[in-house]
Design a protein around this motif. Structure first.
Motif, short mmCIF file in Angstrom:
data_model
loop_
_atom_site.label_atom_id
_atom_site.label_comp_id
_atom_site.label_asym_id
_atom_site.label_seq_id
_atom_site.Cartn_x
_atom_site.Cartn_y
_atom_site.Cartn_z
N ALA A 166 13.57 -77.37 -145.35
CA ALA A 166 13.90 -78.34 -146.52
C ALA A 166 12.89 -78.32 -147.52
CB ALA A 166 13.88 -79.73 -145.88
N ILE A 219 18.12 -67.72 -139.59
CA ILE A 219 18.99 -67.11 -140.93
C ILE A 219 20.15 -68.26 -141.12
CG2 ILE A 219 18.40 -64.71 -140.71
CD1 ILE A 219 21.33 -64.28 -139.78
N ALA A 220 20.47 -69.05 -140.01
CA ALA A 220 21.55 -69.83 -140.30
C ALA A 220 20.96 -70.90 -141.08
CB ALA A 220 21.87 -70.40 -138.97
N LEU A 221 19.66 -71.14 -141.32
CA LEU A 221 19.21 -72.30 -142.31
C LEU A 221 18.98 -71.59 -143.65
CD1 LEU A 221 17.00 -73.97 -139.78
CD2 LEU A 221 19.26 -74.69 -140.50
N GLY A 222 19.42 -70.29 -144.20
CA GLY A 222 19.31 -69.77 -145.04
C GLY A 222 17.71 -68.90 -145.12
N ASN A 276 25.48 -60.20 -141.58
CA ASN A 276 24.32 -60.92 -142.11
C ASN A 276 22.94 -59.91 -142.41
OD1 ASN A 276 22.88 -60.05 -139.74
ND2 ASN A 276 23.36 -61.68 -138.34
N SER A 305 22.03 -58.41 -144.87
CA SER A 305 21.29 -58.65 -146.20
C SER A 305 20.15 -60.11 -145.81
CB SER A 305 22.18 -58.96 -147.23
OG SER A 305 22.73 -60.28 -146.87
N ARG A 306 20.23 -60.51 -144.81
CA ARG A 306 19.16 -61.80 -144.39
C ARG A 306 18.02 -61.23 -143.72
NH1 ARG A 306 20.27 -65.75 -147.87
NH2 ARG A 306 22.37 -65.21 -148.61
N ARG A 346 12.88 -61.09 -155.88
CA ARG A 346 13.51 -61.12 -157.04
C ARG A 346 12.99 -59.97 -157.87
NH1 ARG A 346 12.63 -67.66 -157.94
NH2 ARG A 346 14.27 -68.38 -156.46
N PHE A 372 25.58 -68.44 -144.96
CA PHE A 372 24.61 -67.46 -144.62
C PHE A 372 25.22 -66.56 -143.40
CE2 PHE A 372 22.07 -71.16 -145.73
CZ PHE A 372 21.76 -70.91 -147.05
N LEU A 392 16.02 -60.08 -169.41
CA LEU A 392 15.45 -59.55 -168.28
C LEU A 392 14.10 -60.12 -167.91
CD1 LEU A 392 16.12 -55.76 -168.42
CD2 LEU A 392 17.16 -57.36 -166.86
N SER A 400 28.50 -60.00 -150.00
CA SER A 400 27.55 -60.88 -150.76
C SER A 400 27.39 -60.40 -152.21
CB SER A 400 26.29 -60.83 -149.96
OG SER A 400 25.70 -59.36 -150.16
N ARG A 401 28.31 -59.42 -152.66
CA ARG A 401 28.07 -58.62 -153.99
C ARG A 401 29.05 -59.40 -154.92
NH1 ARG A 401 22.92 -56.77 -154.88
NH2 ARG A 401 22.22 -56.79 -152.79
N LEU A 458 27.56 -69.98 -152.26
CA LEU A 458 26.07 -69.03 -152.00
C LEU A 458 25.84 -68.02 -153.03
CD1 LEU A 458 23.36 -69.08 -150.49
CD2 LEU A 458 24.50 -67.52 -148.81
N ASP A 483 22.81 -67.31 -155.37
CA ASP A 483 21.85 -66.24 -155.20
C ASP A 483 21.78 -65.29 -156.28
OD1 ASP A 483 21.32 -66.83 -152.63
OD2 ASP A 483 22.24 -65.46 -151.62
N ARG A 528 19.58 -67.28 -158.61
CA ARG A 528 18.44 -67.59 -158.43
C ARG A 528 18.26 -68.94 -158.38
NH1 ARG A 528 14.76 -63.25 -161.95
NH2 ARG A 528 15.62 -61.23 -160.99
N PRO A 576 17.79 -71.49 -155.58
CA PRO A 576 17.75 -71.72 -154.19
C PRO A 576 17.93 -73.12 -153.75
CG PRO A 576 15.66 -71.59 -155.06
CD PRO A 576 16.62 -71.00 -156.24
N ARG A 625 18.62 -78.23 -149.70
CA ARG A 625 19.38 -77.89 -150.82
C ARG A 625 20.03 -79.20 -151.27
NH1 ARG A 625 20.81 -71.87 -151.27
NH2 ARG A 625 19.18 -71.06 -149.56
#
Lengths: 582, 582
Positions: free
Chosen positions: A215, A234-237, A262, A264-265, A314, B32, B193, B264-265, B307, B311, B314, B316, B325
């Motif tokens: 949080a 990961i389930a929490l992000g 998943n 990508s996490r 990023r 997620f 950018l 996710s893309r 999401l 993402d 950016r 979060p 969140r």
């Protein structure tokens, strides 16, 4: 390197100007689609200029002859101090393994030298052929139960974020401070969120406490040890870094948590990698090979070692073979056993067949002055072997002994009958009961913590180290005060390091003159010095392969159970200093 | 809303303080893992405080009784001007459909009023119960073939990025300018950018030109019309927004491109959504229902609507039900037909069963002064019906006629025999040959472009609009100069809008006094006014359901083939102004 918005890059991308290099006949790893494409890739001004079915016009053609072309590997989190190398030497060893990016958390040097130490590592990274990013070390010191060389608050860290290489607040280890709402800890998290992202560190944290930690805005963890723990996180992000270092090795346990939806996490990191392991077994390439050997799809493994790290931090210029991104590339032959034969950074060939290309420019742009990092080992005036005597206080029947283990950071606590001589508690090698001292060495305190440890098993001599997580005070283990004093003095004279002493003689000494943590030697010399040090360990008949690993973690008062710092014995679970006598 | 790093949030997350609300017995969408979890969710201070198996202590319990709880929807790219609503009215209509976030590109008002217009929309968004983000409009004007009310360069846009609500450089439509290396265009990309990210717009772009566009750093596209185009773009690392608006509808064609590994893309957007469609059919909820109806997994669709947008930009704090969140939430019953029955923004219930909760605070914090946006329709001094006469020049046998289509922005070009009266070319309704005029209305030019169009099909009267993409000059189509003059004058008097005229009488007028683009009425009144306008379209026997859609795009000189601007007829493919006479 050319700018992404340079008209020349556009011209090469359109095909109106020749590229610098074109890679032909390659199997190109696309980390976005996680597919393999038979395309040509051209490079101009250090960036990928074009990807297409046909070879582009270029000054140089690299015929890959059916080999694979992939983005270079990025370590999502590591302490370069654990390699005992300055960044340039690290690059020399890691780049041939396909590493083109790293996120350094300069936490160890920060505990010794504070911001000037961080600045030294940052300055010593400018101009090297690797994308060296930094996290701002969040927990200096990591605990109130030891005296470190520096203390960093949010206000100290704030200016770091003006440097574009600073991509995160580094691992917020003080997770109780976060979820219990400690204001100075939350101020650091706030700073990290305002300026970048906040990396985490929360071994075993679960349920409501983990929820509170997330949080606050902490968005990653690299301490998972089970697939269930990774899945909860990961389930929490959270982004979960699968760690495979020299000490902690979690990949095997965590691979079952990764799936197509998943992936990508997840990223990879090494956290702490020792010099010899780095050189002989590899870096992130080693982790990728291990993951693939455990059944992970190789292209997914490569994406976790590249794009997913770049996305987390990023960094849209890194992590993929895509137009405009940096040409950080590796070439290899076998998906089942990925060993980079060619490594490019920003379009320049920097390593071939496991060795740096000799002509690659490795001069540091900033030529940092490291003089402030030297002479960091300052024993208290009047320190002698007598300082190591432990007088009997209450003539207790039992004393607390730290139970060390050769390959775990967690210690046990054992209560044993002491051996007493001249009204002092002394070592008893016949029972593997050795004396342990942690000596403040930053000039900020004269504290000496004294106790006993079992698990080192040698009969005569002493081992000492100025690597002593996280405050990096001087840790000595020995059978007698005299050898221990000689060991401590030898390290003071060397400005830091690790040594083996027997009968008053220094058998081997690995000098780490930079902050007492890092060598100033060439990487290969350092590795030889470390080999010699470990050979001497055999000479004093210590049964451990590398006793300096457990020794350097015995002072760490954030890992259970019984630890020794310059303040004395710490019961980590009870969060208090305890007496030697039970 | 409370800060993520507030000690109270930590206390509620730990379970040491009661939450504001707890949702129990819900099926919670985890974007997620893309799984559905049976967990309780608590909210405190506008944020998700905790997620766990058991209900937390809270002031209010919302028993979901087996309904679904998901993150609110975010539109990845839209022009609020197309809804003809100011942000507050837009929120009133969109929020009940589950929209809790949007990225506005204020491109239309920027073309009329420049930076003050952008500032007006930004000020008019402060204090509303929705996460209203902005892109900095990149292409004002969009073309050199028309006179807009303003011109924005990188230096003009730069200060916008100091506002944290500005999350991107908005759609860089001038893709030829990018890949051909135009310095002023690349300067805008560079700015984007440096300060955020750069959104794209590149319909049909492929191969080397697409590669060059991506190389510059542009990282998204919402103009794909085929799955193959989307697949090519994500393979280069672009985020692809599946667009489903009132004019362009691409979801059906694109859904086949989405799979488990690449989801996710992808995001969703509406781009342009008209008032009635928004109110009656919905917003992103409509797009999600359509995608699910076409076979997309509902949870994946929700992730693409939440999401994946957060993402990309950016953010979060947005886009997921996760600790810390924002509590932007929707409740619905049926995964196969997602219709939000409850909508929460930042923890506040803002809509129920399709209507805003009346007590929700909708006062604008900034109370913006919109006076500068009014009176934006300035016809040249001396404008009369004679200004619309087209004198025969070379007595050519054929003239160019724009072929309009009711549901496409692309036009055709037809060469037909003109009708001539009094040495002037005139409309010939018997052959559906109507006169079209585009009249400069910004006071920056006195230009009037004149030509003919087929496709509107009415026999007597005129239609006019000050919505005329992208410069938003005044577009009039009619059978005679007199009705056309009346229509133009009526819109000048109203300060902008759309109207229907017959025999010198204004049958209906939808006033759009704010920049000639946006209503100042309540949303429901606006929708009634538009219904009345379209009823009058029937009265003059125009066969099109909404002729203002094609009319407002006839001036747009960036979409093929033949267009009319205040500079005259533009052949978009040849990129030049052409004569009426062939």
């Amino acid at each position: 390197m050319i700018s992404r918005t340079s008209p020349e890059l556009m011209a090469v991308a359109r095909g109106d100007m020749p590229a610098d290099i074109v890679f032909t006949n390659g199997l190109v790893i696309n980390v976005f689609t996680r597919r393999i494409e038979e395309v040509a890739v051209s490079v101009f001004g250090g960036r990928i200029a074009a990807i297409g079915p046909d070879a582009m016009d270029a000054a140089e053609t690299v015929d890959l002859g059916g080999r694979f072309l992939a983005p270079g590997f990025i370590d999502a989190h590591m302490h370069v101090e654990s390699t005992m190398m300055m960044p340039r030497e690290f690059v020399r060893v890691a780049a041939p393994h396909g590493t083109t990016g790293v996120v350094f958390d300069p936490h160890e040097i920060a505990n010794v030298l504070g911001m000037p130490g961080i600045k030294l590592l940052m300055d010593a990274s400018v101009g090297l052929p690797m994308n060296i990013m930094f996290g701002a070390s969040s927990c200096v010191p990591s605990s109130k139960f030891e005296n470190s060389g520096a203390r960093l608050e949010a206000d100290d860290l704030e200016p770091m974020f003006d440097d574009p290489r600073v991509v995160a607040l580094a691992e917020m280890m003080n997770f109780p401070g976060v979820f219990l709402g400690d204001e100075s800890v939350l101020a650091k998290v706030r700073l990290g969120l305002d300026r970048a992202i906040v990396d985490g560190h929360c071994p075993g944290l679960s349920g409501a406490a983990l929820g509170a930690y997330v949080a606050s805005g902490v968005s990653s963890d690299h301490e998972c040890t089970s697939a269930g723990e990774a899945t909860e996180k990961i389930a929490l992000g959270m982004q979960v870094f699968l760690r495979e270092g020299s000490a902690a090795r979690n990949v095997e346990a965590l691979i079952p948590a990764v799936n197509d939806a998943n992936a990508s996490r997840f990223c990879f990191c090494t956290d702490d990698r020792h010099p010899g392991d780095l050189h002989r077994d590899g870096h992130i390439d080693h982790v990728v090979r291990k993951a693939v050997g455990l059944g992970l799809d190789p292209v997914t493994a490569i994406a976790m070692a590249s794009l997913h790290v770049a996305d987390h931090y990023r960094q849209p210029d890194l992590g993929a073979i895509a137009p405009g991104r940096q040409a950080d590339l590796i070439v290899f032959e076998n998906l089942a056993d990925i060993r980079p034969s060619l490594v490019y950074c920003r379009g320049e060939l920097i390593a071939r067949d496991g060795a740096m290309i000799e002509t690659v420019e490795m001069e540091l742009t900033a030529s940092p002055d490291d003089s402030m990092s030297r002479g960091s080992v300052k024993l208290a005036a009047g320190f002698t072997s007598d300082s190591l005597r432990i007088r009997v206080n209450t003539a207790s029947r039992l004393i607390r002994v730290i139970e060390a283990s050769p390959d775990q950071l967690v210690t046990g606590e054992r209560h044993v009958e002491p051996k007493i001589e001249d009204d002092c508690y002394v070592a008893d090698p016949s029972r593997d009961l050795l004396k342990l001292a942690v000596i403040a060495r930053h000039g900020t305190s004269n504290g000496i913590g004294l106790g006993f440890v079992t698990g080192f098993g040698f009969k005569n001599g002493a081992l000492a180290s100025t690597v002593g997580h996280d405050a990096h005070n001087l840790a000595v283990v020995g059978t007698n005060n005299s050898d221990m004093e000689v060991a401590a003095r030898a390290l003071e004279t060397a400005g830091g390091g690790q040594c083996v002493v027997q009968d008053g003689k220094v058998l081997a000494l690995l000098p780490l003159p930079i902050a007492g943590l890092i060598s100033d030697a060439d990487a290969m010399d350092l590795i030889e010095q470390q080999d010699a040090l470990l050979a001497s360990v055999q000479a004093i008949e210590c049964p451990l392969e590398d006793p300096f690993m457990p020794l350097s973690f015995l002072p760490l008062p954030v890992i259970p159970k019984l630890k020794l710092t310059d303040l004395g014995l710490v019961d980590v679970e009870q969060q208090r200093v305890v007496d030697l006598e039970v």
